[in-house]
Each structure stands twice: as C-alpha cells, then as structure tokens.
Design a protein around this motif. Structure first.
Motif, mmCIF file in Angstrom:
data_model
loop_
_atom_site.group_PDB
_atom_site.id
_atom_site.type_symbol
_atom_site.label_atom_id
_atom_site.label_comp_id
_atom_site.label_asym_id
_atom_site.label_seq_id
_atom_site.Cartn_x
_atom_site.Cartn_y
_atom_site.Cartn_z
ATOM 1 N N ARG A 43 48.457 32.633 67.229
ATOM 2 C CA ARG A 43 48.325 33.633 68.289
ATOM 3 C C ARG A 43 49.563 33.720 69.164
ATOM 4 O O ARG A 43 49.692 34.638 69.973
ATOM 5 C CB ARG A 43 47.120 33.309 69.168
ATOM 6 C CG ARG A 43 45.782 33.351 68.425
ATOM 7 C CD ARG A 43 44.636 32.990 69.360
ATOM 8 N NE ARG A 43 43.345 33.041 68.689
ATOM 9 C CZ ARG A 43 42.196 32.730 69.269
ATOM 10 N NH1 ARG A 43 42.192 32.338 70.553
ATOM 11 N NH2 ARG A 43 41.056 32.806 68.594
ATOM 12 N N GLN A 44 50.484 32.743 69.040
ATOM 13 C CA GLN A 44 51.649 32.724 69.916
ATOM 14 C C GLN A 44 52.516 33.965 69.699
ATOM 15 O O GLN A 44 52.775 34.362 68.554
ATOM 16 C CB GLN A 44 52.514 31.482 69.659
ATOM 17 C CG GLN A 44 51.846 30.178 70.005
ATOM 18 C CD GLN A 44 51.208 29.548 68.791
ATOM 19 O OE1 GLN A 44 50.733 30.240 67.910
ATOM 20 N NE2 GLN A 44 51.209 28.228 68.742
ATOM 21 N N PRO A 45 52.959 34.588 70.790
ATOM 22 C CA PRO A 45 53.950 35.668 70.635
ATOM 23 C C PRO A 45 55.253 35.092 70.084
ATOM 24 O O PRO A 45 55.606 33.941 70.361
ATOM 25 C CB PRO A 45 54.123 36.200 72.065
ATOM 26 C CG PRO A 45 53.669 35.078 72.952
ATOM 27 C CD PRO A 45 52.612 34.342 72.198
ATOM 28 N N VAL A 46 55.950 35.887 69.301
ATOM 29 C CA VAL A 46 57.139 35.401 68.606
ATOM 30 C C VAL A 46 58.379 36.111 69.149
ATOM 31 O O VAL A 46 58.448 37.341 69.135
ATOM 32 C CB VAL A 46 57.023 35.647 67.086
ATOM 33 C CG1 VAL A 46 58.256 35.124 66.372
ATOM 34 C CG2 VAL A 46 55.770 34.982 66.542
ATOM 35 N N PRO A 47 59.373 35.352 69.624
ATOM 36 C CA PRO A 47 60.621 35.989 70.061
ATOM 37 C C PRO A 47 61.416 36.498 68.861
ATOM 38 O O PRO A 47 61.157 36.128 67.716
ATOM 39 C CB PRO A 47 61.355 34.846 70.770
ATOM 40 C CG PRO A 47 60.816 33.616 70.148
ATOM 41 C CD PRO A 47 59.394 33.897 69.797
ATOM 42 N N ALA A 48 62.395 37.330 69.150
ATOM 43 C CA ALA A 48 63.182 37.931 68.068
ATOM 44 C C ALA A 48 63.984 36.897 67.306
ATOM 45 O O ALA A 48 64.175 37.012 66.095
ATOM 46 C CB ALA A 48 64.102 39.013 68.640
ATOM 47 N N LYS A 49 64.481 35.881 68.011
ATOM 48 C CA LYS A 49 65.325 34.872 67.370
ATOM 49 C C LYS A 49 64.709 33.496 67.599
ATOM 50 O O LYS A 49 64.447 33.105 68.738
ATOM 51 C CB LYS A 49 66.742 34.926 67.929
ATOM 52 C CG LYS A 49 67.471 36.235 67.612
ATOM 53 C CD LYS A 49 68.899 36.220 68.136
ATOM 54 C CE LYS A 49 69.633 37.488 67.741
ATOM 55 N NZ LYS A 49 71.042 37.466 68.218
ATOM 56 N N LEU A 50 64.522 32.777 66.501
ATOM 57 C CA LEU A 50 63.763 31.542 66.565
ATOM 58 C C LEU A 50 64.366 30.502 65.629
ATOM 59 O O LEU A 50 64.725 30.804 64.493
ATOM 60 C CB LEU A 50 62.311 31.822 66.153
ATOM 61 C CG LEU A 50 61.236 30.784 66.456
ATOM 62 C CD1 LEU A 50 61.035 30.652 67.958
ATOM 63 C CD2 LEU A 50 59.927 31.185 65.785
ATOM 64 N N ILE A 51 64.482 29.264 66.124
ATOM 65 C CA ILE A 51 64.864 28.116 65.299
ATOM 66 C C ILE A 51 63.642 27.213 65.214
ATOM 67 O O ILE A 51 63.044 26.870 66.227
ATOM 68 C CB ILE A 51 66.056 27.343 65.910
ATOM 69 C CG1 ILE A 51 67.310 28.214 65.952
ATOM 70 C CG2 ILE A 51 66.336 26.067 65.111
ATOM 71 C CD1 ILE A 51 68.449 27.599 66.752
ATOM 72 N N TRP A 52 63.305 26.842 64.010
ATOM 73 C CA TRP A 52 62.106 26.024 63.779
ATOM 74 C C TRP A 52 62.501 24.560 63.554
ATOM 75 O O TRP A 52 63.364 24.254 62.743
ATOM 76 C CB TRP A 52 61.360 26.581 62.570
ATOM 77 C CG TRP A 52 60.392 25.665 61.913
ATOM 78 C CD1 TRP A 52 59.470 24.863 62.517
ATOM 79 C CD2 TRP A 52 60.246 25.442 60.500
ATOM 80 N NE1 TRP A 52 58.748 24.156 61.572
ATOM 81 C CE2 TRP A 52 59.212 24.496 60.325
ATOM 82 C CE3 TRP A 52 60.888 25.957 59.382
ATOM 83 C CZ2 TRP A 52 58.819 24.057 59.067
ATOM 84 C CZ3 TRP A 52 60.492 25.526 58.125
ATOM 85 C CH2 TRP A 52 59.469 24.586 57.976
ATOM 86 N N VAL A 53 61.858 23.666 64.322
ATOM 87 C CA VAL A 53 62.064 22.221 64.177
ATOM 88 C C VAL A 53 60.702 21.579 63.952
ATOM 89 O O VAL A 53 59.765 21.824 64.718
ATOM 90 C CB VAL A 53 62.730 21.614 65.442
ATOM 91 C CG1 VAL A 53 62.868 20.102 65.296
ATOM 92 C CG2 VAL A 53 64.090 22.263 65.688
ATOM 93 N N HIS A 54 60.597 20.749 62.913
ATOM 94 C CA HIS A 54 59.323 20.075 62.617
ATOM 95 C C HIS A 54 59.455 18.581 62.858
ATOM 96 O O HIS A 54 60.313 17.912 62.271
ATOM 97 C CB HIS A 54 58.898 20.317 61.173
ATOM 98 C CG HIS A 54 57.618 19.608 60.820
ATOM 99 N ND1 HIS A 54 56.418 19.895 61.433
ATOM 100 C CD2 HIS A 54 57.357 18.598 59.936
ATOM 101 C CE1 HIS A 54 55.467 19.117 60.929
ATOM 102 N NE2 HIS A 54 56.005 18.310 60.033
ATOM 103 N N ALA A 55 58.591 18.059 63.728
ATOM 104 C CA ALA A 55 58.533 16.626 64.036
ATOM 105 C C ALA A 55 57.086 16.204 63.919
ATOM 106 O O ALA A 55 56.249 16.616 64.725
ATOM 107 C CB ALA A 55 59.067 16.354 65.437
ATOM 108 N N VAL A 56 56.764 15.384 62.932
ATOM 109 C CA VAL A 56 55.365 15.197 62.530
ATOM 110 C C VAL A 56 54.490 14.629 63.640
ATOM 111 O O VAL A 56 53.369 15.073 63.841
ATOM 112 C CB VAL A 56 55.274 14.342 61.242
ATOM 113 C CG1 VAL A 56 55.798 12.945 61.447
ATOM 114 C CG2 VAL A 56 53.852 14.308 60.718
ATOM 115 N N SER A 57 54.993 13.626 64.413
ATOM 116 C CA SER A 57 54.154 13.004 65.430
ATOM 117 C C SER A 57 55.001 12.541 66.612
ATOM 118 O O SER A 57 56.115 13.041 66.824
ATOM 119 C CB SER A 57 53.355 11.844 64.826
ATOM 120 O OG SER A 57 52.335 11.430 65.721
#
Length: 419
Positions: A43-57
């Motif tokens: 449901r989060q609104p999404v900005p035009a430019k986005l960097i995705w970082v995944h940190a499990v815990s």
C-alpha cells in the motif's frame, strides 16, 4: 527446470509457512501484521526514484546504516526502500532510520509475489545484505533489468558446501548478481565458485557502524549507578546457552560480580526470566529497573541497547558460540572497547573473530568451565583487561573503510550495467 521444481516446492509447503507464522505470532504478535506484503501486496506510495536495500533482520538492519547513509549522499534524488523479513528487524529500522526510509517486508520467493514486488516499487537498483540468495527474486530482477548487488557478502565453508549441493538452482542466481562486495578474500573465492562473476573484497560494513552516542551515555549512567561492582556480560545468548552461562557463572568467585544476561531474541525474554527464577537467583529485569546491590543477574530484556550493555561491562561473552550455532558478531563490542570471550563455534564470523583474537581484543574458550575460569581470572586482572580494551579499540579502528570501498564498487558495477 530446477527453479520450477523449487517454486513447486514453495507452493507445497505454504501451509507450513502459515503454521510457522501463527506459531511465532503466539509469542510475537507483530508476525501477524503486514501479511499481504509477504505475498507482494503493498500500500506504500512509491516515489519516482527508489533504491532498494534488503536487510533480513536486526543485525543486518543496523550494519547497513553507513551504506544507506552513503547511498543517500551519492544519490540524493532517490529514496531508500528498506526491506526485511522479521518484525524485530522492522522495529530496528524504525529506531535507526525513522522516516528517512520506506520500510516493507520482502515477499516470500514465489514467482508471482516477487513479480508484484518489482511492479509496485520499480527500484533503480537493489542491494542485498550478506547472503540473501533467492532464485525467483534474482531471476525476476534480471528479467526486468534491475541490477542487484550483494553487499557485505559472507559465505562460510559450511554454507558453501550446502549451496554446492543445489548448484543447478543457485548457480543461475549467483550469476544474475551484477556485483558482489565480499567481506574477505575467502568469502569472495567461495562465492565465485558458485557462479558470481563481478567480485571485490571490500571488508566488513559493521566496522563502520559508530555506536550511538545516547547508548554510550546510557551505559555510562548505568555504570555510575552500579558503581565499582565487576560486571560481565553474556551478549546475544541463544536457546540452550543460558544454562551453560549459569554454569560458568557459578565458577566466578569474584565478590559481588554481576552477570548481565541479554538473550538474542526478544520472544525468549520471559522464558529466560523463568529459567533464572527456577535457579533461585536474585534477578532484576531491565524493563523493571536497575540492579540492586544484592542482584546477581540483570536480565537485559530490551532492544537496541547492546552498545549500552557493552559500555557498562568489564568483559563480554559473545553468544551463539558455546553451541554449534556459528556465534554472533563481536565487532560492536570492539567498537565499545569491550574485551571479548568467544566459544569454539564462530563459523558465522570466523575471519573477524580470528582477527580479534590475533589483535589481543578477544580470547577463545572451549567450554562453560573454561568460560567461568576466564571470567574469574580476567575480572581480577585489571592490567590485562585494560590491555584488551586498548586492543579492541585499535582492532575496530584499523578495519574501518568498507563503506567507501563498497560505494565505489557499486558505482562501478552500475556503470558497467548501464553501458
């Protein structure tokens, strides 16, 4: 074909995944929140430019802080999407980053779920912390031409053997990575053998994490209240270790020595409190107050205060290492100038542990009896403890700089992908 079979297996075990969520939700209700995100519905609104970082815990969420700050400085027009898999990691993200990042759960590795994730967020590129290799996720990123890199990557000999048995499934996933920033040369060699192509040895980001000033100040305030009592810390203990730590505690003959016991997982706080009560010990929980002069064990039932505990302690044992669980990381202890004891099982952080021992910042023990003897001896040897404190500070400072090396490598990988 291997990925198809893997996906079918995931669908088959879906009822078990739900049962696990329900089981964990009994002790930690947050596991039953944001369930749609685990299947790629957001449901989060999404900005035009986005960097995705995944940190499990939690550990990865805190460790990635200097890299996230570096990414924000290098790409200021982009927002950061921080994904994780656990409620405690999400809470750690809230504590560390506040509203500076967007948070969400990474979906389970179903083909449809990861497709929905990329459709919703459309990141410019992604960074996975340590060793998060999900075949469908990386295949979906490759199909959508989203560069994904592995940062602070580590892979133990044991884990490499496990991945090797699934080569048909994992080799394409490793090959899909646009770059791998490994912690050590050994990590890089093992990851390359599994199919990764573009690699660099950048060091460990956790050395670049500065303990929060308010946590340091909190530990100092605790020390002022507790006074001159010797304090030793059992940090991030895992299930089955607390009885071993208490066995060691009984061997410590230093008068008035206080044991600070901090379990790794918050859902075990009540269980450990019950164990201490069964042992007839005089216990105070952090959530109810500070230890009294006659308190034998102070139970650290709080989150986000580990630097304060390390600041308070004269000496720390790092949990997960007395049993064959691989150990927890000792880098935060070194950053707080806290001398460290570790058990025989440190394969999750082998290089950092061996380097700390070689530097004189840590000492290895092989049993609960040896742990008790080492605590007893060191708490009576202020000169040796002081030397270990100085060695810990030098060790932490000498290994800094991974963030800058990683940012340069990420930019290099992105340049090659774009061209």
């Amino acid at each position: 074909m291997a990925r198809l079979l893997y996906s079918l297996f995931l669908y088959l075990i879906t009822p078990l995944i739900w049962l696990r969520l329900l089981w964990r939700g009994r002790k930690q209700a947050e596991y039953l929140q944001h369930l749609g995100e685990r299947y790629g519905f957001y449901r989060q609104p999404v900005p035009a430019k986005l960097i995705w970082v995944h940190a499990v815990s939690v550990g990865e969420t805190r460790a990635v802080q200097p890299l996230i700050e570096g990414l924000q400085a290098c790409w200021p027009e982009h927002r950061i999407l921080l994904t994780g898999m656990t409620p405690t990691g999400r809470e750690a993200g809230r504590q560390v980053y506040g509203e500076r990042v967007i948070q969400a759960y990474l979906p389970y590795d179903y083909p449809g779920a990861v497709a929905r994730f990329f459709r919703h967020f459309s990141p410019a590129f992604g960074i996975l912390m340590e060793t998060e290799i999900w075949p469908n996720l990386l295949a979906a990123a490759q199909a959508r031409q989203v560069p994904v890199m592995l940062a602070n990557a580590r892979l133990s000999v044991r884990s490499a053997r496990g991945y090797g048995k699934l080569a048909a499934l994992v080799r394409p996933a490793f090959a899909a990575l646009s770059g791998v920033a490994a912690q050590t040369a050994g990590d890089a060699e093992r990851i390359a053998a599994l199919g990764a192509r573009q690699l660099a040895v950048c060091g460990n980001l956790k050395f670049d994490v500065t303990p929060a000033a308010d946590n340091i100040a909190l530990g100092q305030r605790w020390r002022a209240v507790i006074g001159q009592r010797p304090v030793w810390l059992a940090a991030s203990t895992r299930e089955g270790e607390e009885p071993l730590v208490l066995e060691a505690w009984r061997a410590v003959r230093v008068p008035e020595a206080l044991l600070v016991l901090v379990p790794r997982h918050p859902q075990r706080f009540a269980e450990v409190d019950g164990l201490l009560g069964q042992q007839g010990l005089r216990v105070v929980r952090r959530s109810t107050g500070l230890p009294q002069p006659d308190t034998q064990v102070w139970l650290g039932d709080s989150m986000g205060e580990m630097a304060a505990y390390f600041t308070l302690a004269d000496l720390a044992f790092i949990g997960g290492s007395l049993l064959p669980l691989g150990g927890q990381n000792l880098i935060e202890a070194a950053a707080c100038a806290c001398p460290v004891l570790v058990g025989p099982h440190t394969f999750n952080f082998l290089q950092a542990t061996e380097d700390a021992i070689a530097a004189g910042a840590a000492r290895r023990i092989d049993s609960p009896a040896a742990l008790g003897a080492a605590v007893d001896q060191l708490l009576q040897e202020e000169g040796e403890l002081a030397a270990m404190r100085q060695a810990a500070s030098r060790f932490a400072q000498s290994h800094q700089g991974a963030t800058e090396r990683m940012l340069e490598f990420i930019a290099q990988c992105l340049d090659q992908v774009v061209r």
